[in-house]
Each structure stands twice: as C-alpha cells, then as structure tokens.
Design an enzyme around this catalytic site. Structure first.
Site, PDB file in Angstrom:
ATOM      1  N   SER A   1       0.921  69.055  26.291  1.00  0.00           N
ATOM      2  CA  SER A   1       0.766  69.758  27.565  1.00  0.00           C
ATOM      3  C   SER A   1       1.287  68.911  28.725  1.00  0.00           C
ATOM      4  O   SER A   1       0.917  67.742  28.857  1.00  0.00           O
ATOM      5  CB  SER A   1      -0.702  70.087  27.834  1.00  0.00           C
ATOM      6  OG  SER A   1      -1.181  70.966  26.852  1.00  0.00           O
TER       7      SER A   1
ATOM      8  N   TYR B   1      -0.998  63.711  20.668  1.00  0.00           N
ATOM      9  CA  TYR B   1      -1.718  63.734  19.394  1.00  0.00           C
ATOM     10  C   TYR B   1      -0.920  64.531  18.344  1.00  0.00           C
ATOM     11  O   TYR B   1      -0.454  63.996  17.352  1.00  0.00           O
ATOM     12  CB  TYR B   1      -3.098  64.388  19.567  1.00  0.00           C
ATOM     13  CG  TYR B   1      -4.232  63.487  20.017  1.00  0.00           C
ATOM     14  CD1 TYR B   1      -4.016  62.414  20.865  1.00  0.00           C
ATOM     15  CD2 TYR B   1      -5.536  63.734  19.608  1.00  0.00           C
ATOM     16  CE1 TYR B   1      -5.079  61.606  21.286  1.00  0.00           C
ATOM     17  CE2 TYR B   1      -6.604  62.937  20.015  1.00  0.00           C
ATOM     18  CZ  TYR B   1      -6.365  61.868  20.852  1.00  0.00           C
ATOM     19  OH  TYR B   1      -7.419  61.091  21.257  1.00  0.00           O
TER      20      TYR B   1
ATOM     21  N   GLU C   1     -12.553  66.001  25.210  1.00  0.00           N
ATOM     22  CA  GLU C   1     -11.630  67.121  25.411  1.00  0.00           C
ATOM     23  C   GLU C   1     -12.359  68.436  25.113  1.00  0.00           C
ATOM     24  O   GLU C   1     -12.258  69.411  25.858  1.00  0.00           O
ATOM     25  CB  GLU C   1     -10.406  66.980  24.495  1.00  0.00           C
ATOM     26  CG  GLU C   1      -9.439  68.144  24.657  1.00  0.00           C
ATOM     27  CD  GLU C   1      -8.174  68.009  23.812  1.00  0.00           C
ATOM     28  OE1 GLU C   1      -8.127  67.111  22.943  1.00  0.00           O
ATOM     29  OE2 GLU C   1      -7.245  68.806  24.028  1.00  0.00           O
TER      30      GLU C   1
HETATM   31  C1  LIG Z   1      -2.322  75.596  24.938  1.00  0.00           C
HETATM   32  C2  LIG Z   1      -2.270  74.433  24.007  1.00  0.00           C
HETATM   33  C3  LIG Z   1      -2.200  73.153  24.522  1.00  0.00           C
HETATM   34  C4  LIG Z   1      -2.139  72.061  23.664  1.00  0.00           C
HETATM   35  N1  LIG Z   1      -2.000  70.818  24.210  1.00  0.00           N
HETATM   36  C5  LIG Z   1      -1.871  69.753  23.406  1.00  0.00           C
HETATM   37  C6  LIG Z   1      -1.643  68.452  23.958  1.00  0.00           C
HETATM   38  O1  LIG Z   1      -1.585  68.269  25.182  1.00  0.00           O
HETATM   39  N2  LIG Z   1      -1.482  67.430  23.105  1.00  0.00           N
HETATM   40  C7  LIG Z   1      -1.547  67.567  21.751  1.00  0.00           C
HETATM   41  O2  LIG Z   1      -1.414  66.585  21.051  1.00  0.00           O
HETATM   42  N3  LIG Z   1      -1.746  68.791  21.193  1.00  0.00           N
HETATM   43  C8  LIG Z   1      -1.899  69.876  21.992  1.00  0.00           C
HETATM   44  N4  LIG Z   1      -2.085  71.131  21.436  1.00  0.00           N
HETATM   45  C9  LIG Z   1      -2.034  71.281  19.990  1.00  0.00           C
HETATM   46  C10 LIG Z   1      -3.367  71.631  19.329  1.00  0.00           C
HETATM   47  O3  LIG Z   1      -4.218  70.527  19.315  1.00  0.00           O
HETATM   48  C11 LIG Z   1      -3.038  72.132  17.915  1.00  0.00           C
HETATM   49  O4  LIG Z   1      -2.301  73.337  18.064  1.00  0.00           O
HETATM   50  C12 LIG Z   1      -4.275  72.385  17.087  1.00  0.00           C
HETATM   51  O5  LIG Z   1      -4.936  71.194  16.793  1.00  0.00           O
HETATM   52  C13 LIG Z   1      -3.947  73.136  15.773  1.00  0.00           C
HETATM   53  O6  LIG Z   1      -2.954  72.499  15.070  1.00  0.00           O
HETATM   54  P1  LIG Z   1      -1.661  73.288  14.565  1.00  0.00           P
HETATM   55  O7  LIG Z   1      -1.104  74.057  15.727  1.00  0.00           O
HETATM   56  O8  LIG Z   1      -0.773  72.351  13.868  1.00  0.00           O
HETATM   57  O9  LIG Z   1      -2.221  74.385  13.558  1.00  0.00           O
HETATM   58  P2  LIG Z   1      -2.524  74.177  11.991  1.00  0.00           P
HETATM   59  O10 LIG Z   1      -3.327  72.935  11.820  1.00  0.00           O
HETATM   60  O11 LIG Z   1      -1.261  74.306  11.245  1.00  0.00           O
HETATM   61  O12 LIG Z   1      -3.465  75.428  11.704  1.00  0.00           O
HETATM   62  C14 LIG Z   1      -2.934  76.724  11.434  1.00  0.00           C
HETATM   63  C15 LIG Z   1      -4.090  77.635  11.105  1.00  0.00           C
HETATM   64  O13 LIG Z   1      -4.738  77.173   9.902  1.00  0.00           O
HETATM   65  C16 LIG Z   1      -6.134  76.990  10.153  1.00  0.00           C
HETATM   66  N5  LIG Z   1      -6.608  75.820   9.424  1.00  0.00           N
HETATM   67  C17 LIG Z   1      -5.995  74.622   9.282  1.00  0.00           C
HETATM   68  N6  LIG Z   1      -6.726  73.781   8.545  1.00  0.00           N
HETATM   69  C18 LIG Z   1      -7.851  74.448   8.204  1.00  0.00           C
HETATM   70  C19 LIG Z   1      -9.030  74.132   7.473  1.00  0.00           C
HETATM   71  N7  LIG Z   1      -9.207  72.907   6.932  1.00  0.00           N
HETATM   72  N8  LIG Z   1     -10.000  75.074   7.349  1.00  0.00           N
HETATM   73  C20 LIG Z   1      -9.863  76.312   7.908  1.00  0.00           C
HETATM   74  N9  LIG Z   1      -8.756  76.681   8.610  1.00  0.00           N
HETATM   75  C21 LIG Z   1      -7.783  75.764   8.764  1.00  0.00           C
HETATM   76  C22 LIG Z   1      -6.240  76.737  11.642  1.00  0.00           C
HETATM   77  O14 LIG Z   1      -7.546  77.060  12.127  1.00  0.00           O
HETATM   78  C23 LIG Z   1      -5.169  77.674  12.185  1.00  0.00           C
HETATM   79  O15 LIG Z   1      -5.679  78.982  12.288  1.00  0.00           O
HETATM   80  C24 LIG Z   1      -2.157  72.241  22.268  1.00  0.00           C
HETATM   81  C25 LIG Z   1      -2.247  73.541  21.733  1.00  0.00           C
HETATM   82  C26 LIG Z   1      -2.294  74.629  22.590  1.00  0.00           C
HETATM   83  C27 LIG Z   1      -2.355  75.999  22.001  1.00  0.00           C
END
Ligand SMILES: Cc1cc2nc3c(=O)[nH]c(=O)nc-3n(C[C@H](O)[C@H](O)[C@H](O)COP(=O)(O)OP(=O)(O)OC[C@H]3O[C@@H](n4cnc5c(N)ncnc54)[C@H](O)[C@@H]3O)c2cc1C
Length: 383
Positions: A166, A133, A248
C-alpha cells in the site's frame, strides 16, 4: 476536581483554541486524511497547522513516551483526549503506518538508537512508511517469503519482489521482511527498514476495481541496506512481524466503528420495511461491536488482551464494515451505482463499497483470522 477532570477541562480549552474550524468538519473520505512524509502536499493551511500543533504537544501519538515524540499520557488521559476530540468532531491530525504499525514494533523491539531516531520522525509525520510483507508467492503463508538479504559484511544486499504494498509509490521508507537464512522457514526471516529512494528500489501501481491505485508491486534489485537497520535480532524477524500484525489488525478492526456519523438508521432512513429491519439489526450489532471494541482496545494497549484477539476483532470489524456498505448501496438503489457524476460526489458510495471488499483480505484474510480464533481461542485442532 480530580486530576482527570482537570486534564479534561484543560484539554477541552486547548482543543477549542487550537483545532482549526476546517479540521472539525466531517471527513469526505480518503482525500481528507493527512499522511505526512517528505513529499506530502497539505490540502490546506488548516491541515498543516493542525498537524504542527498536535505534533508539538506529542498528541499525534498521545500514549507514546515523551522521549520519543509522544505525549506521555496515561491510558485514561488518552481516552479523555479522544473523547474531547470526538466531542468537537476533530479530524485525526495524522494517519500513518508509522503510528499504527511500525511505532509499536519499534517500541518493543527497537534499540534505543532506533527509537530515538525513528519514533520522533513518525510522531511529527516527517517520514511516510509502507509495509513490505506480501509477495507473489507469500500472502496467507507469509513465512514462505523469498525476498533475500545477503550478508555483505557492512550491509545487506536485498533482491526480490513484494506485492500489494500500500502506497509504496508515495512512501519514503519501507519496513520489510527479508529472508536471511534458508535453514528454517520462520527463523530465517529478518525485519529491516530502508529508504525507498535507495538505488534498486522501484514500484509499479496496481489498478483496483474502485478506479484507484492505492497499492503497488515493489521490486528490489541489489538494494544495499545498512546493518544497523535491522529491527530485533537477525533471523528472528518473525517475532517482530507477528507483533506488528497484531497492531495492524487492531487498526483495521477500527473500521467496524464506522466513523462518527451516528447510527446507520439515522443516516439512511429507508422506507422499505425489510430494509429498515436489516438496518436496525445492523445498528444493534454495531453497538455491540463498539462496546466490545472499547474493552478490547484498552486491554490491547495495556498488553492484557489474548494474543489472538486482534484476529477476532479484525474479523468482526471488517465483516461489519462490509455489511454497512452493502446496506448503504441497497438503500441508495440504482442511484448509488453512479460513478462519475457531481451529484454522487464522483461515485463516492459505489467506490467506498467496492473498497470494502478488500477489508476482509488486507492485514490477513477472514478465513485466516477464523483459523487463528479456532485454534488459539476456541482450542480446536490445528488449522
Ligand atoms: C487493500 C489491500 C492492501 C494491502 N496492503 C498491503 C501492504 O501494504 N503490504 C503488504 O505486505 N501486503 C498488503 N496486502 C496484502 C494482504 O496482506 C494479502 O492480500 C493477504 O494476506 C492475503 O494473501 P494473498 O492475497 O496472497 O491471498 P492467498 O494467501 O493466496 O489466499 C487466497 C485465498 O485462500 C484462502 N486461504 C489461504 N490459506 C488458507 C488457509 N490456510 N485456510 C483457509 N483459507 C485459506 C484465503 O483466505 C483467500 O481467500 C494488502 C491487501 C489488500 C487487499
């Protein structure tokens, strides 16, 4: 005796006869999980045997239809099975993103051929799946994803990059969101399945603060995906993606239940009265969460839960799990920070604590869950 009583006593006798004693010992962590898949090395004969007998009965996915490798159990029978497994401390025979995420999406959106092909493989633990994703520029704003799939007549040609995937380096197949149209942000996404051994797929593990590398950067370079591996309609993959995310979040919410080791108070027994009070308050909240979860999981499985309730439970469960590990560390004092010693089981407490920091990010961050709850449950103006 009611039918359900009879089912309980049969189940109890069957588990007694078939669950190996080694599979009744409490799990020492991630390494005791059985993920299955083409390259899986079983930890022991008992682990292999437990998976085989449970899969044979369809009880790795007890509530899926028998035609697709499930046990065909009703919601009540499934609950009884879970209770009887918990009674003897039986470990889950199989942990899999296929079971917790892809399976429910295939049951709802897959064609009959797709269900017959993929679901039994998932139930038997033959294929290990990963989730493609997130991308470097698309996390919370997932629909901004750029990995593109071009229509080449008899196949899609996929190019792009995923991140935080992951176990991508251990998975056999991926369920992946790709952009098939740029005309609409949400209605230009498709949900595709493909083999990670397809030419052009590569992975690069990312090292975490806990010292492990459970997830990867995943690259697609001219990857050919057969046309029949799209789930749902082309350009309507967002519906499949959202439905899967609900499952999920349901799975991640389960972290709030904290396993089967009893209350935190009975585990930690801290001397400090202030810490004891915090632990007691935690146990009260954990009991409330467990009671609420029971209702939520049942309503969710029956399709009766509010669509935003997985977000509420994911938020509550992960914040609770983080709090639990903070308290374990506080009760352990500086000893709990040990990292490499045998005495600390190679720093289990500290590594588990650091791992929980990701709970409120994975599957959608806490802020995003709160936005969803605010908008869809509380009816506050759009976030
Ligand atoms: C252990 C782990 C396993 C994972 N496994 C997978 C996987 O198998 N496959 C996969 O596809 N992804 C995976 N992920 C990714 C995960 O889905 C994303 O990290 C998550 O959706 C957040 O996206 P980002 O890291 O790009 O953070 P960002 O979207 O850049 O967010 C950064 C910060 O800004 C805040 N923020 C962003 N937008 C808003 C808003 N509109 N309002 C308020 N706050 C906001 C967020 O809450 C966060 O604190 C994994 C993540 C982790 C930590």
């Amino acid at each position: 005796m009611t039918d359900l009583d009879a089912f309980r006593s049969d189940t109890r006798a069957w588990l007694e006869a078939n669950c190996p004693p080694e599979m009744r010992q409490s799990m020492r962590g991630e390494k005791d999980l059985c993920w299955g898949g083409r390259n899986w090395t079983f930890q022991s004969d008992a682990q292999r045997q437990w998976l085989e007998v449970m899969a044979e009965r369809g009880w790795t996915v007890p509530d899926w239809p028998k035609d697709y490798g499930g046990g065909g159990l009703s919601a009540e029978e499934t609950r009884v099975l879970k209770q009887e497994m918990a009674r003897i401390g039986a470990r889950p025979p199989l942990t899999s993103f296929g079971i917790s995420m892809l399976g429910p999406a295939l049951l709802k959106f897959g064609t009959e051929e797709q269900k017959k092909h993929y679901l039994p493989q998932i139930a038997r633990g033959e294929i290990r799946w990963c989730q493609g994703y997130s991308e470097p520029g698309a996390g919370s704003d997932l629909a901004g994803l750029q990995t593109k799939a071009e229509d080449k007549g008899d196949h899609w040609l996929v190019n792009g990059q995923k991140v935080w995937t992951s176990y991508a380096d251990k998975a056999d197949w991926i369920f992946c969101l790709v952009r098939t149209s740029t005309e609409s942000k949400h209605q230009g996404i498709s949900f595709v399945l493909f083999d990670m051994a397809t030419p052009g797929v590569s992975t690069k593990p990312i090292l975490l603060i806990s010292g492990s590398s459970p997830f990867c950067e995943t690259f697609f370079d001219d990857v050919k995906v057969p046309k029949d591996q799209v789930v749902g309609e082309v350009n309507r993959g967002w519906d499949v993606a959202k439905y899967l995310l609900g499952h999920e979040r349901e799975m991640i919410a389960g972290m709030g239940l904290g396993g089967t080791d009893g209350t935190l108070g009975s585990l930690l027994k801290p001397d400090d009265p202030f810490l004891r009070a915090e632990v007691a308050a935690f146990d009260v909240d954990a009991l409330a969460f467990a009671a609420m979860s029971e209702r939520f999981f049942e309503m969710f499985k029956a399709g009766e839960a509010h669509p935003a309730s997985p977000s509420m439970m994911k938020y509550a469960g992960t914040e609770l799990n983080k709090r639990r590990h903070e308290l374990v560390m506080a009760a352990g004092g500086s000893d709990a920070l040990e990292w490499d010693s045998e005495r600390s089981s190679e720093g289990k407490a500290a590594r588990d604590w650091l791992r929980t920091k990701a709970n409120s990010i994975e599957g959608g961050t806490s802020e995003i869950q709160l936005n969803i709850v605010a908008k869809h449950i509380l009816g506050l103006p759009g976030a």
